[in-house]
Design a protein around this motif. Structure first.
Motif, short mmCIF file in Angstrom:
data_model
loop_
_atom_site.label_atom_id
_atom_site.label_comp_id
_atom_site.label_asym_id
_atom_site.label_seq_id
_atom_site.Cartn_x
_atom_site.Cartn_y
_atom_site.Cartn_z
N ASP A 53 0.84 -1.20 0.00
CA ASP A 53 0.00 0.00 0.00
C ASP A 53 0.87 1.25 0.00
O ASP A 53 0.50 2.28 0.57
N ALA A 56 -0.99 4.32 -1.30
CA ALA A 56 -2.02 4.80 -0.38
C ALA A 56 -1.39 5.58 0.77
O ALA A 56 -1.94 6.59 1.23
N GLU A 57 -0.25 5.12 1.24
CA GLU A 57 0.46 5.83 2.31
C GLU A 57 0.99 7.17 1.80
O GLU A 57 0.92 8.19 2.51
N ARG A 60 -2.24 9.60 1.01
CA ARG A 60 -3.33 9.71 1.98
C ARG A 60 -3.72 11.17 2.18
O ARG A 60 -2.88 12.05 2.38
N PRO A 65 -6.35 9.37 -3.38
CA PRO A 65 -5.65 8.67 -2.29
C PRO A 65 -5.07 7.31 -2.66
O PRO A 65 -4.43 6.69 -1.83
N HIS A 66 -5.28 6.84 -3.89
CA HIS A 66 -4.67 5.58 -4.33
C HIS A 66 -5.03 4.39 -3.44
O HIS A 66 -4.18 3.57 -3.10
N ILE A 67 -6.29 4.33 -3.06
CA ILE A 67 -6.77 3.18 -2.28
C ILE A 67 -6.97 2.00 -3.22
O ILE A 67 -7.58 2.12 -4.27
N ARG A 68 -6.46 0.84 -2.82
CA ARG A 68 -6.53 -0.35 -3.67
C ARG A 68 -7.97 -0.81 -3.84
O ARG A 68 -8.73 -0.91 -2.87
#
Length: 287
Positions: A53, A56-57, A60, A65-68
Protein backbone atom coordinates in the motif's frame (compact mmCIF):
# COMPACT_ATOMS: atom_id res chain seq x y z
CA UNK A 1 3.99 -22.14 -35.49
CA UNK A 2 0.57 -21.38 -34.01
CA UNK A 3 -0.37 -20.63 -30.41
CA UNK A 4 -3.37 -20.80 -28.13
CA UNK A 5 -3.98 -19.16 -24.76
CA UNK A 6 -5.48 -21.43 -22.15
CA UNK A 7 -7.18 -20.15 -18.99
CA UNK A 8 -7.55 -22.35 -15.92
CA UNK A 9 -9.31 -21.13 -12.79
CA UNK A 10 -8.00 -22.33 -9.44
CA UNK A 11 -9.15 -22.20 -5.83
CA UNK A 12 -7.08 -21.10 -2.89
CA UNK A 13 -4.30 -18.56 -2.59
CA UNK A 14 -1.73 -17.97 -5.30
CA UNK A 15 1.03 -18.99 -2.88
CA UNK A 16 -0.39 -22.51 -2.83
CA UNK A 17 -0.84 -22.62 -6.61
CA UNK A 18 2.80 -21.79 -7.34
CA UNK A 19 4.93 -24.90 -7.20
CA UNK A 20 8.32 -24.98 -5.50
CA UNK A 21 9.94 -25.31 -8.93
CA UNK A 22 9.14 -23.11 -11.92
CA UNK A 23 7.32 -24.84 -14.76
CA UNK A 24 8.59 -25.00 -18.33
CA UNK A 25 5.53 -22.95 -19.23
CA UNK A 26 4.89 -20.41 -20.34
CA UNK A 27 2.36 -20.03 -17.51
CA UNK A 28 1.34 -16.62 -16.21
CA UNK A 29 -0.48 -15.31 -13.14
CA UNK A 30 -1.69 -11.73 -12.75
CA UNK A 31 -0.61 -9.77 -9.67
CA UNK A 32 -2.81 -6.75 -10.38
CA UNK A 33 -2.03 -3.54 -12.31
CA UNK A 34 0.89 -4.42 -14.65
CA UNK A 35 2.29 -7.19 -12.46
CA UNK A 36 2.74 -10.80 -13.52
CA UNK A 37 4.42 -13.98 -12.36
CA UNK A 38 5.71 -15.86 -15.39
CA UNK A 39 7.13 -19.38 -15.43
CA UNK A 40 9.06 -19.91 -18.67
CA UNK A 41 11.86 -22.28 -19.64
CA UNK A 42 11.99 -23.58 -16.08
CA UNK A 43 12.58 -20.10 -14.64
CA UNK A 44 10.28 -17.87 -12.60
CA UNK A 45 10.13 -14.22 -13.62
CA UNK A 46 8.22 -11.53 -11.73
CA UNK A 47 7.36 -8.37 -13.67
CA UNK A 48 6.32 -5.02 -12.14
CA UNK A 49 5.01 -6.34 -8.80
CA UNK A 50 2.98 -3.88 -6.72
CA UNK A 51 2.01 -5.86 -3.62
CA UNK A 52 1.85 -3.19 -0.92
CA UNK A 53 0.00 0.00 0.00
CA UNK A 54 2.94 2.31 -0.69
CA UNK A 55 0.87 4.65 -2.83
CA UNK A 56 -2.02 4.80 -0.38
CA UNK A 57 0.46 5.83 2.31
CA UNK A 58 2.06 8.39 0.01
CA UNK A 59 -1.18 9.99 -1.17
CA UNK A 60 -3.33 9.71 1.98
CA UNK A 61 -5.53 12.78 2.36
CA UNK A 62 -5.04 13.95 -1.24
CA UNK A 63 -7.69 14.19 -4.00
CA UNK A 64 -6.43 10.84 -5.36
CA UNK A 65 -5.65 8.67 -2.29
CA UNK A 66 -4.67 5.58 -4.33
CA UNK A 67 -6.77 3.18 -2.28
CA UNK A 68 -6.53 -0.35 -3.67
CA UNK A 69 -9.62 -1.76 -5.36
CA UNK A 70 -8.17 -5.27 -5.13
CA UNK A 71 -6.05 -6.78 -2.40
CA UNK A 72 -2.61 -8.14 -3.30
CA UNK A 73 -3.05 -11.78 -4.37
CA UNK A 74 0.14 -12.74 -2.56
CA UNK A 75 2.54 -11.21 -0.05
CA UNK A 76 6.00 -10.32 -1.40
CA UNK A 77 7.74 -12.79 0.91
CA UNK A 78 5.44 -15.62 -0.20
CA UNK A 79 6.64 -15.44 -3.80
CA UNK A 80 9.22 -18.23 -3.86
CA UNK A 81 11.63 -19.77 -6.41
CA UNK A 82 12.01 -16.43 -8.20
CA UNK A 83 14.97 -16.13 -10.57
CA UNK A 84 14.48 -12.60 -11.92
CA UNK A 85 12.45 -9.52 -11.05
CA UNK A 86 11.87 -7.09 -13.94
CA UNK A 87 10.80 -3.47 -13.52
CA UNK A 88 9.78 -1.56 -16.63
CA UNK A 89 10.16 1.92 -15.10
CA UNK A 90 10.37 3.80 -11.82
CA UNK A 91 6.72 4.65 -11.08
CA UNK A 92 5.87 3.18 -7.70
CA UNK A 93 3.21 0.78 -8.98
CA UNK A 94 5.97 -0.79 -11.11
CA UNK A 95 9.06 -0.32 -8.91
CA UNK A 96 7.63 -0.54 -5.42
CA UNK A 97 9.71 0.09 -2.28
CA UNK A 98 7.02 -1.74 -0.33
CA UNK A 99 7.41 -4.90 -2.41
CA UNK A 100 10.93 -5.22 -3.80
CA UNK A 101 12.97 -5.47 -0.57
CA UNK A 102 10.78 -8.24 0.87
CA UNK A 103 10.53 -10.10 -2.43
CA UNK A 104 14.26 -10.02 -3.05
CA UNK A 105 15.08 -10.92 0.56
CA UNK A 106 12.86 -14.00 0.24
CA UNK A 107 14.72 -14.94 -2.96
CA UNK A 108 18.40 -14.22 -2.23
CA UNK A 109 19.61 -15.65 -5.54
CA UNK A 110 17.19 -13.56 -7.61
CA UNK A 111 18.46 -10.59 -9.59
CA UNK A 112 16.68 -7.36 -10.46
CA UNK A 113 16.53 -6.01 -14.03
CA UNK A 114 15.66 -2.34 -14.50
CA UNK A 115 16.20 0.47 -17.02
CA UNK A 116 19.71 1.88 -16.85
CA UNK A 117 18.23 5.37 -16.76
CA UNK A 118 16.65 4.68 -13.37
CA UNK A 119 19.42 2.53 -11.93
CA UNK A 120 19.79 4.55 -8.73
CA UNK A 121 16.06 4.44 -7.99
CA UNK A 122 16.14 0.66 -8.47
CA UNK A 123 18.95 0.28 -5.94
CA UNK A 124 17.32 2.61 -3.41
CA UNK A 125 13.87 1.03 -3.61
CA UNK A 126 15.02 -2.58 -3.63
CA UNK A 127 17.70 -2.29 -0.95
CA UNK A 128 19.86 -4.85 -2.76
CA UNK A 129 23.59 -4.88 -3.29
CA UNK A 130 24.70 -3.44 -6.61
CA UNK A 131 25.91 -6.88 -7.72
CA UNK A 132 22.31 -8.11 -7.89
CA UNK A 133 21.13 -5.34 -10.23
CA UNK A 134 21.30 -5.71 -14.01
CA UNK A 135 20.62 -2.46 -15.84
CA UNK A 136 19.54 -2.45 -19.46
CA UNK A 137 18.56 -0.07 -22.27
CA UNK A 138 16.24 -0.43 -25.23
CA UNK A 139 17.73 -2.63 -27.94
CA UNK A 140 19.93 -4.57 -25.53
CA UNK A 141 19.46 -8.22 -24.58
CA UNK A 142 20.40 -10.46 -21.67
CA UNK A 143 20.88 -14.24 -21.88
CA UNK A 144 21.27 -15.26 -18.25
CA UNK A 145 19.91 -18.79 -18.49
CA UNK A 146 19.84 -21.50 -21.15
CA UNK A 147 16.82 -21.18 -23.45
CA UNK A 148 15.79 -17.76 -22.13
CA UNK A 149 16.60 -14.36 -23.64
CA UNK A 150 15.30 -10.99 -22.47
CA UNK A 151 15.30 -8.08 -24.92
CA UNK A 152 14.42 -4.53 -23.87
CA UNK A 153 12.16 -2.46 -26.13
CA UNK A 154 11.31 1.22 -26.18
CA UNK A 155 8.17 2.42 -24.39
CA UNK A 156 6.42 5.80 -24.50
CA UNK A 157 4.57 6.65 -21.29
CA UNK A 158 3.10 9.04 -22.82
CA UNK A 159 6.32 10.04 -24.56
CA UNK A 160 9.70 8.51 -25.28
CA UNK A 161 11.90 9.83 -22.48
CA UNK A 162 15.65 9.37 -22.02
CA UNK A 163 18.35 10.52 -19.64
CA UNK A 164 21.28 12.68 -20.75
CA UNK A 165 23.16 9.56 -21.90
CA UNK A 166 20.29 8.46 -24.15
CA UNK A 167 19.09 5.65 -21.89
CA UNK A 168 15.33 5.11 -22.00
CA UNK A 169 13.43 5.70 -18.76
CA UNK A 170 10.53 3.47 -19.86
CA UNK A 171 11.01 -0.02 -21.29
CA UNK A 172 9.16 -3.10 -22.39
CA UNK A 173 10.60 -6.63 -22.25
CA UNK A 174 10.44 -9.50 -24.76
CA UNK A 175 11.02 -12.86 -23.09
CA UNK A 176 12.03 -15.43 -25.66
CA UNK A 177 12.36 -19.19 -25.27
CA UNK A 178 11.70 -22.31 -27.37
CA UNK A 179 8.39 -22.51 -25.48
CA UNK A 180 7.11 -19.15 -26.69
CA UNK A 181 7.78 -15.43 -26.94
CA UNK A 182 6.05 -13.02 -24.57
CA UNK A 183 6.19 -9.22 -24.78
CA UNK A 184 5.32 -7.00 -21.82
CA UNK A 185 5.11 -3.51 -23.29
CA UNK A 186 5.56 -1.65 -20.02
CA UNK A 187 3.40 1.44 -19.71
CA UNK A 188 3.07 2.67 -23.26
CA UNK A 189 1.06 4.47 -25.94
CA UNK A 190 1.42 4.12 -29.74
CA UNK A 191 4.49 5.83 -31.22
CA UNK A 192 6.29 5.84 -34.56
CA UNK A 193 8.48 2.78 -34.91
CA UNK A 194 6.83 0.71 -32.18
CA UNK A 195 5.25 -1.85 -34.48
CA UNK A 196 8.40 -2.40 -36.53
CA UNK A 197 10.62 -2.74 -33.47
CA UNK A 198 8.44 -5.32 -31.74
CA UNK A 199 7.24 -7.19 -34.84
CA UNK A 200 10.88 -8.02 -35.61
CA UNK A 201 11.01 -9.89 -32.28
CA UNK A 202 8.03 -12.07 -33.31
CA UNK A 203 6.04 -12.15 -30.06
CA UNK A 204 3.38 -14.83 -29.62
CA UNK A 205 1.67 -13.16 -26.66
CA UNK A 206 1.43 -9.45 -25.80
CA UNK A 207 0.76 -8.18 -22.27
CA UNK A 208 -0.67 -4.69 -22.82
CA UNK A 209 -2.06 -1.97 -20.51
CA UNK A 210 -5.56 -0.78 -21.47
CA UNK A 211 -6.45 1.98 -18.98
CA UNK A 212 -6.10 4.69 -21.65
CA UNK A 213 -5.23 8.30 -20.94
CA UNK A 214 -7.05 11.51 -20.03
CA UNK A 215 -5.79 15.11 -20.20
CA UNK A 216 -6.80 15.85 -16.61
CA UNK A 217 -4.62 12.98 -15.40
CA UNK A 218 -1.71 13.74 -17.72
CA UNK A 219 -1.73 17.36 -16.59
CA UNK A 220 -1.42 16.15 -12.99
CA UNK A 221 1.56 13.90 -13.66
CA UNK A 222 -0.35 10.63 -14.16
CA UNK A 223 0.73 9.42 -17.59
CA UNK A 224 -1.60 7.18 -19.58
CA UNK A 225 -1.45 4.05 -21.68
CA UNK A 226 -3.06 2.37 -24.66
CA UNK A 227 -6.80 2.54 -25.00
CA UNK A 228 -8.27 -0.93 -25.35
CA UNK A 229 -8.82 -0.58 -29.10
CA UNK A 230 -5.26 0.69 -29.59
CA UNK A 231 -3.86 -2.25 -27.64
CA UNK A 232 -5.74 -4.79 -29.77
CA UNK A 233 -4.56 -3.04 -32.93
CA UNK A 234 -0.95 -3.03 -31.71
CA UNK A 235 -1.12 -6.72 -30.83
CA UNK A 236 -2.50 -7.51 -34.27
CA UNK A 237 0.04 -5.31 -36.06
CA UNK A 238 3.07 -6.90 -34.34
CA UNK A 239 1.82 -10.36 -35.26
CA UNK A 240 0.94 -11.55 -31.74
CA UNK A 241 -1.62 -14.35 -31.78
CA UNK A 242 -2.82 -13.59 -28.24
CA UNK A 243 -3.08 -10.61 -25.90
CA UNK A 244 -3.76 -10.20 -22.18
CA UNK A 245 -5.26 -6.81 -21.26
CA UNK A 246 -4.10 -5.46 -17.89
CA UNK A 247 -3.42 -2.27 -15.89
CA UNK A 248 -6.99 -1.83 -14.70
CA UNK A 249 -8.98 -2.43 -11.53
CA UNK A 250 -6.49 -1.13 -8.97
CA UNK A 251 -7.20 2.61 -8.59
CA UNK A 252 -10.69 3.97 -9.22
CA UNK A 253 -9.49 7.17 -10.91
CA UNK A 254 -7.34 5.35 -13.49
CA UNK A 255 -8.91 2.10 -14.65
CA UNK A 256 -10.86 0.48 -17.48
CA UNK A 257 -14.26 -1.20 -17.68
CA UNK A 258 -13.92 -5.00 -17.26
CA UNK A 259 -17.14 -5.58 -19.21
CA UNK A 260 -15.77 -3.61 -22.15
CA UNK A 261 -12.62 -5.72 -22.12
CA UNK A 262 -14.70 -8.91 -21.97
CA UNK A 263 -16.84 -7.73 -24.88
CA UNK A 264 -13.77 -7.20 -27.04
CA UNK A 265 -12.39 -10.55 -25.90
CA UNK A 266 -15.58 -12.33 -27.02
CA UNK A 267 -15.43 -10.76 -30.46
CA UNK A 268 -11.72 -10.83 -31.24
CA UNK A 269 -10.20 -13.87 -32.92
CA UNK A 270 -7.02 -12.34 -34.29
CA UNK A 271 -5.55 -11.76 -31.82
CA UNK A 272 -7.25 -13.82 -29.16
CA UNK A 273 -7.86 -11.37 -26.29
CA UNK A 274 -8.15 -12.21 -22.58
CA UNK A 275 -8.68 -9.96 -19.58
CA UNK A 276 -6.13 -10.35 -16.78
CA UNK A 277 -7.92 -11.82 -13.77
CA UNK A 278 -7.05 -13.13 -10.34
CA UNK A 279 -6.98 -16.88 -9.63
CA UNK A 280 -6.43 -17.70 -13.30
CA UNK A 281 -3.45 -19.56 -14.73
CA UNK A 282 -2.86 -18.39 -18.30
CA UNK A 283 -0.97 -20.96 -20.36
CA UNK A 284 0.58 -20.23 -23.73
CA UNK A 285 0.54 -23.37 -25.84
CA UNK A 286 2.54 -23.52 -29.08
CA UNK A 287 1.88 -26.10 -31.79
Amino acid sequence: MDVSLGQTAFDGPLSQRLSAVAQQGPVLYWLGQAGFVLDIAGRRIVIDPYLSDSLAEKYRGTPRPHIRMMAPPIAPGELQSVDLVLCTHSHTDHMDPGTLPRLLKANPAARLIAPRAVRMQALERSGIDESRLLSINAGEALELFPELKITATQAAHEKLDTDQAGNHKFLGYLLSSPFGRIWHSGDCIPFDGLVGEVAALKPDLALLPVNGRRPELTENGIAGNFFLEEAVDIARSIGAKAMIAHHYGLFDFNTADPEAIDSVARNSAAPCVARAREAIAFELVTF
